[in-house]
Structures are given as C-alpha cells and as structure tokens.
Design an enzyme around this catalytic site. Structure first.
Site, PDB file in Angstrom:
ATOM      1  CG  ASP A 157      -2.285   0.593   0.975  1.00 18.65           C
ATOM      2  OD1 ASP A 157      -2.290   1.797   0.695  1.00 18.65           O
ATOM      3  OD2 ASP A 157      -3.315  -0.086   1.047  1.00 18.65           O
ATOM      4  CG  HIS A 213      -5.100   3.823   0.601  1.00 17.31           C
ATOM      5  ND1 HIS A 213      -4.613   2.566   0.321  1.00 17.31           N
ATOM      6  CD2 HIS A 213      -6.359   3.840   0.107  1.00 17.31           C
ATOM      7  CE1 HIS A 213      -5.533   1.866  -0.315  1.00 17.31           C
ATOM      8  NE2 HIS A 213      -6.607   2.620  -0.461  1.00 17.31           N
ATOM      9  CB  SER A 540      -9.127   0.537  -0.524  1.00 16.87           C
ATOM     10  OG  SER A 540      -8.334   0.625  -1.660  1.00 16.87           O
TER      11      SER A 540
END
Ligand code: NAG
Ligand code: NAG
Ligand code: NAG
Ligand code: NAG
Ligand code: NAG
Ligand code: NAG
Length: 759
Positions: A157, A213, A540
């Site tokens: 990620d 994220h 996600s």
C-alpha cells in the site's frame, strides 16, 4: 503522463469526492531520455548453462546475470542508459528495466525472451466493524483464533505511520522464526506489531505513509487496541483491527494516489521471500487475461507458497463486468455498508426529513430554517450550475442560504470551498441515481450533509413546489442499528468476471463504507495527538477486513491451504441483512449475485465450515489450459514449461471452486466437486438445491457419508436449460450440503448466465 500507461487504482474513494481527481495525480515517470520502465518476462535457457534446469532453487546471482544478458552490454550498468531496476526472483523469471523501444526490439530476438511491455501506473484504488462482524472480546471465535497470533499480514500500500498507537506492540509476541523481512526506517521504529517496512524505487525514499491509505488498511487488518478512537467525536470507541495479535509487514508501493507496477512486483517478490502468510492488496488495474495481469502472476506464486492473497474488487460499480483482481487463486472482495451512520438530517420547510450523513457535526449550528439555493432544481435548465463549481462565486443569491450541490465535476471539498466563498451557510450534497442509498461521511468544515438519491428526488419536488423553500440541518451524531446493513455499496465492482466468466466473482463482500481506522495526520488539525483516525470508503477498506479474517482462520487452522481458507469463508456467509431480508444493493433492492458473490463474511462460522472445497496449485494447470491459453501463456503463470496437449484440460466449471458460474447452453454441463470433511469424523450430509430460473440442477449422489476427518468425497452436478428462462440475462440459486445433525450448512452460490440475452 504517457498515453500508453494504463491506470491501476488504489481502491479507496478518497472520501468519495476526489475519485474524479485520481487520474490527474498519477506519478510522472517520464525521463528526459527515451527510456521507460518495462516489465520483461524471460524463460531460463534450454541447456548449455548452469541455469539449464527448471528448478526454482537457482541462486539469485545466476538469475541476475541471465537477466543482464538481455541488455545491451555496453550500458548495462550505466545510470542513464538502459538498465535493470528490479531483478525478480520469486514472482516470476523476469525483471523491470529502463529500456528504449530499440532495446526491446533487440531483446525480442534473444533466446529466452518471452514478453516486454511498459509498466502500468497503478493509481490508488475501526472501531465498530469487529463487533459488526460478530467478533467480541474474550469470547467466541476471536478468542478461539487467538486474535490472529503468529500470523504475518503483508500490506502492499502507501506505507505506514509507524508511531501511530494502532501499531504499538503491547502484548505482542516476537515475530515467528521464519520471518526474514526488513525494517527500512531511518530510526528503528519497528516492533513486534510492525515487524517490517520496506519501500521501493518510485516512492519518496521512505516507508512513511504520506496519504493515509496504507495506515488505514494496515490498522483495519491488524491494528492494536486504541481506546477513545473517534473523528470529531464521532464513531467513538475502541479501535482495533480484525486480527489484533497478527504481525504487520508493510511494503510501500504507492505515493500520492498512484502505484508503479514494477514496485508492486518488487514488493510481492520481497514479501514472498520475507515469509508473510497473508497478502493484503487494496489496489489493482482493469481486467486482463491472467497471464497479462502481473498481480495475478505474483499472487499465483504466493499461493503456491501457501500465502493467502486478498484483493479489493475495484470501485467501478455498479455497472456489470467492472472487476479487477479476478484470478481464482485470489480472494476478490466487494464492499458493503455497516449499521453505523453519522447522522445529519435535513428538515424541509414542509417538515419532511431527509436522513443524510456527515463526519463533522458542528454543535453551534442553529436549528432554524434557512432559504435553499438550488439552481439545479430547475431540471429544464441545462445551464444551471448543479455542481457548485466556481461559477457559484458570481452568484449573489446564495448568501445566507443552504446550497444544494450535485456530485460530479469537482471534488466535494472544492464545492464546499465555493459555497463558503459565495457566502452560503450550509451545503446539502445530493446523490446521483447511480449512488442510490450509499452515502459517505466527509470532514466538511461547513455544516453539510450528503443525502440519498430518493431524498434528492424529494428535495427537487419540494423546491419546485414550495413558494419559499427552506431547510434546516440537524446534527444527530453516531447512530448504530441501520437494519439495511450490510448493503452492497454503489461503487463496489460487479461481475461477471471478464477474464474467466466460469468463475463467480467477486467472491465475497465485507465492510467498506465509512470505515474508521488509523490515519497519518489529524483531519481535525489537532497537532497534540498521534492517535489520528479517519473515516473513508472503498473496496480498499473491505479487502483488509478479509485479510484480517484470513489471519484469524490461519491462526485457528495452521494447516489449511489458501483455497481451504477461502472455501471456509465463502460457504458460511450471511445472506440476509439485520432486518433478516436478503442483502440489498445501493437501490435497496435485493442485491444481484454478481454484487455479493457468496455473501457477507461471517468469521465465526467460517472457522467451522464442516466441509471445504480445496484446490492444490497443480489443479489450476488444466483449468488454465482450458481457458485456451497457449503453452507459453500458461508457462508464464506457472513459471515452468507446460504442454497443454499432454494435460486433460478442464472447463472453468470443473475447477474445485466453492461457487458456480454457469453459462447456460443447450447441452448438458456436468462437473464434479470434491469436498473435504473438516467437521466431525462421522457425519452425513444431504444436498439441497435451489435451482436458478431457467436451469435444472441435479447433484449425484444426494447424500455424502463421512467416517473420518479429512476424508474427501466427490459428487457430480449437472446443469441443463429448463426452458423456463424467458428473456432473462442472469439468475441465481444455490447448492447446499446440510449435515444431518444440523450443525453445518455448506452453501455454494450458483450464477446462471444466459449469454444470448446479453448482460
Ligand atoms: C531442485 O533442487 C533441489 C535442491 O538442489 C533438489 O532437492 C530438487 O530435487 C530439485 N528439483 C528438481 C525438479 O530438479
Ligand atoms: C534520517 O533522519 C535524519 C533526521 O531526520 C535525516 O537528516 C537523514 O537524512 C535521514 N536519513 C535517511 C537515510 O533517510
Ligand atoms: C469516547 O468514549 C470514551 C469511553 O466511553 C469516553 O471516555 C470519551 O470521553 C469519549 N470521547 C468522545 C470524544 O466522545
Ligand atoms: C427553468 O429553466 C428554463 C430554461 O432555462 C427557464 O425557461 C425557466 O424559466 C426556468 N424556471 C424557473 C422556475 O426558473
Ligand atoms: C464571473 O463573472 C466575471 C464577470 O462577468 C467573469 O469574467 C468570470 O469568468 C465569471 N467567473 C466564473 C467562474 O464564472
Ligand atoms: C476453448 O476452446 C474450446 C474449443 O474451441 C471451446 O469449446 C471453449 O469454450 C473455449 N473455452 C473458453 C474458456 O473460451
């Protein structure tokens, strides 16, 4: 950015608003020279060198010199000429290299060359969710699975925020002895929770997460307990990942909102070497045949090593055939809502209420009614500024009013800026039809709320009929108990799979809407804490929930294969929402099988499935040959020579998958399935079939009688057209084995596709 670079996406919606801007924020890889990064696949030489074997235990140095032999010799090590940037050792035989088109042409003639193409730029695609998933502290499956103890989750990620309390290691055992990973931080910030952190070439030279994220997904999968986690006081509670005792290994492959494919492959290469047990990948590209899909190639190698690979399905719903990460050895995860809402209710002048959501809930906003500014309510005026663009700044009529803004054109936070600058006092964001009932919470500073498509229609009607339309926004904070949950989010990508229509995808759904998890900075601009959280949405967010569940199952059942873990998850899902009605989609209509896959994950039931549909890596070979791939293409996936003519190919439906996706033809289709008894030694199962409309489904035998644990029994299932399919495109049903002691129900969903009708 070059036009020949496809885009892959990290499957986050960036608070829904900024998904319009994702494409423009891709990293610019352009160099001054005419070189670009290619992903090159090669084979080992047939004979004559020390590499003349297909044995995978070839020393890395030998592989590297073989790779180097493909480059023009003079400049092979130069820093601005053609050069290898990553030799790959584990994902496949091949490398990433800076090359010119001429270099590639020359390479194509060399023995051992397989393929080269420019890399893609992959652009970036909880307090409450453990409870919602039925995981309760000190009891049941969470305790029985030891909270994922001893399992390593590799997260590919945007990096990590290492000093966030979610990555504290209180109560964590040291990593298992097999762990070979690295902690590439400036100072030694790794610990028994965060056991590894690596970064790759195209980043900013550190494993630090600059966008949040990666911090969010990692903490969702395996974050430690943090009390009092909230954003603006909302969704307050103890934040914890799904597998709180699992270790985290971070591989940073994305910066801003894009990820480079060469980095991603290098990260998978490293993760396989390092010894992770689960790979969590919340990014991807568009659908491609598996031999051309590098995530699928890397995932196949990982699966061969017993690593479970969980990927997000994509955010391109609700249209059909919008999935990515579709390979049958990958768990493809769609996104659904939870029962938590962060309410902000619009009260119209006629007392009608529109139940919206927002993250920031100002305490001092008066509950009095304001005039509504909504040029878009005049639907016969094509020039009305519906989107609250900068054109608003020239409007005088908005001062002191609540502006109504449509989604689209510009990011939501820009709309807010425009409304503020034009003197608006508040903002109502209205869903387009496509979004339906999926509302997201965002951190506006202006009093604001987002309402559903149904409420949009009510609002338009009201504004067009009231003499002086008015509204108030009333902030109600966090509310638990939305009994429409779990519902499939509008953005969750849908099947059928383009790469393999005979495998039902997505596999499963899990929480992915308005998920609270760790964040890299304070969204409230509070400099006095490291305990920052944010609420965001996307497949996600769903993927790491399932990665966490995989870690729990792995900890509870160390000997289960990746396919066994997947089967256990898929055959034990929930099919109804909290109101006990079939799971709905964003329209509040029963969700299609290509939205839900097998259904909503139920971790506790997954731990005790009774029977599993297992698949060994070698079982994929006849399946891949059956997809009519060439020997070379199958060889690319397997990383060894394959002659499909010497293998008895199987149709897709014959893979021992825990679900069925049947393209209905006039001819009868007959498949066998083999189930392994992981329940009680002596057990009897009877089949129950709910045939999809237009198809006859029969199982033979209809009873399976086991006498031992791990005993395997096969059954045959036939599909034939029933003639009752009148002009339908798809229908759905199921095949379930019920144990006679009523303990187990092993359910396989069946999708029937009538291609003549089209989707
Ligand atoms: C590969 O090499 C290992 C170790 O040298 C050996 O044990 C194994 O038998 C070899 N496998 C094949 C297929 O040659
Ligand atoms: C390590 O951190 C120091 C101080 O923050 C910085 O000056 C140095 O450049 C960093 N080194 C690396 C390799 O990032
Ligand atoms: C969050 O909950 C905790 C425990 O109930 C409480 O002590 C704390 O004040 C709450 N924080 C906020 C911001 O509501
Ligand atoms: C709506 O827009 C149309 C076309 O611009 C215009 O003719 C009409 O007067 C508008 N109606 C109202 C109520 O403003
Ligand atoms: C605002 O009005 C001015 C003057 O009419 C015009 O030049 C400008 O382009 C307008 N701005 C926008 C964003 O429409
Ligand atoms: C592969 O080719 C065979 C023979 O032409 C055909 O029957 C089959 O449907 C093809 N399979 C796929 C997945 O396209």
């Amino acid at each position: 950015m070059r036009s020949n670079m496809g885009l892959m996406q990290i499957f986050i919606l960036f608070c829904v608003l900024s998904f319009h801007s994702l494409a423009i924020s891709a990293i610019d890889f352009q160099e001054q020279s005419n070189l670009e990064t290619y992903i090159v696949h090669v084979e080992l030489p047939e004979s004559g060198t020390q590499l003349s074997t297909t044995n995978s235990s070839i020393p890395n140095e030998d592989l590297d010199s073989w790779y180097n032999s493909f480059l023009p010799t003079v400049t092979a090590s130069s820093n601005d000429g053609p050069r290898i940037i990553y030799p790959y050792h584990n994902v496949f035989k091949g490398f990433a290299a800076k090359l010119s088109a001429e270099d590639v042409k020359a390479m194509e003639k060399m023995p051992g060359f397989v393929s080269a193409r420019p890399q893609k730029v992959l652009s970036l695609h909880t307090t409450h969710t453990p409870n919602f998933l039925g995981l309760h502290p000190n009891s049941g499956f969470w305790k029985a699975s030891n909270y994922g103890k001893g399992v390593i989750i590799g997260v590919l990620d945007s990096g990590i925020t290492p000093d966030h309390p979610s990555f504290g290691d209180e109560g964590m055992p040291p990593p298992p002895a097999k762990w070979k990973g690295k902690c590439e931080f400036n100072t030694s910030v790794c610990n028994n929770k965060l056991i590894g952190a690596r970064f790759f070439r195209h980043g900013d030279g550190s494993s630090i997460d600059g966008i949040g994220h990666g911090t969010h997904t990692a903490s969702t999968a395996a974050g430690s307990y943090v009390e009092g986690a909230n954003v603006f006081g909302n969704a307050n509670g103890t934040a914890v990942g799904i597998a709180p005792l699992a270790h985290l290994a971070i591989y940073k492959v994305c910066t801003t909102s894009s990820c480079s494919e060469s980095d991603l492959l290098a990260a998978m290469d490293a993760a396989i070497h390092d010894g992770v047990d689960v790979l969590s990948i919340s990014l991807g590209g568009s659908s491609e045949p598996f031999y051309a899909d590098n995530i699928a190639l890397g995932a196949y190698r990982a699966t061969e090593k017993g690593i479970f690979v969980s990927c997000s399905a994509g955010n391109d719903g609700p249209s059909s055939s919008t999935l990515s990460n579709e390979a049958p050895w990958i768990l493809t995860v769609g996104a659904s809502t939870t029962d938590r809402k962060i309410r902000a209710t619009v009260v119209l002048g006629n007392k009608e209420k529109l139940e919206g959501e927002t993250l920031h809930q100002p305490k001092d906003f008066p509950s009095t009614q304001f005039r509504i500014f909504f040029p878009g309510a005049n639907q016969s005026d094509p020039n009305a500024d519906r989107f609250c663009t900068t054109a608003l700044l020239n409007q005088t009529g908005i001062k002191g009013k609540i502006a109504v803004c449509d989604i689209g054109e510009i990011p939501l936070l820009d709309k807010e800026e425009n409304v503020k600058a034009a003197g608006g006092v508040g903002m109502i964001i209205i869903n387009p039809e496509e979004f339906g009932y999926t509302t997201s919470v965002d951190a506006y500073s202006l009093p604001a709320t987002q309402v559903t498509y149904a409420d949009r229609l009510k609002l338009i009607k009201y504004v067009n009929t009231a003499r002086s339309p008015k509204a108030a926004i009333s902030f109600k904070g966090t509310m638990i108990g939305d009994n429409h949950a779990p519902a499939v989010a509008y953005f969750s990508s849908r099947g059928p799979s383009q790469a393999s229509i005979g495998i039902l995808k997505p596999d499963i759904i899990g929480p992915g809407v308005n998920i609270l998890a760790a964040w890299h900075r304070s969204v409230e601009n509070n400099p006095n804490t490291k305990s920052n959280f944010n609420v965001i949405s996307g497949t996600s967010m769903a993927c790491p929930h399932l990665s966490g569940v995989a870690a729990l199952l792995k900890s509870a059942h160390p000997n289960w294969s990746p396919a066994a873990i997947k089967s256990a998850m898929m055959t034990t899902t929930d099919l109804v929402n909290l109101a006990k009605k079939p799971i709905e989609d964003q329209r509040q209509l029963p969700a299609n099988i290509f939205a839900t896959g097998a259904g909503h994950v139920n971790p506790a039931r997954a731990s005790n499935p009774g029977l599993i549909y297992d698949i060994e890596p070698k079982d994929y070979i006849p399946y891949l040959c059956g997809l009519n791939y060439t020997d070379k293409q199958v060889g690319l996936i397997l990383q060894r020579k394959v002659k499909c003519s010497e293998i008895s190919n199987i149709p897709e439906g014959q893979l021992n998958y825990p679900s069925f996706s049947v393209v209905v033809r006039s001819a009868v289709q007959k498949y066998t399935r083999t189930v392994t008894n992981v329940g009680e030694a002596s057990s009897v199962y009877h089949v129950q079939i709910v045939a999809p409309a237009g198809v006859n489904v029969r199982a033979n035998p209809t009873m399976l009688s086991f006498t031992k644990v791990n005993q395997k029994l096969a059954y045959e299932v036939t599909f034939s057209p029933s003639g009752s399919a009148n002009n339908i495109a798809v229908s759905q049903g199921s095949l379930t084995w019920h144990s006679s002691n009523s303990k187990y129900s092993v359910r396989s969903p069946i999708a029937a596709i009538f291609q003549a009708v089209g989707l």
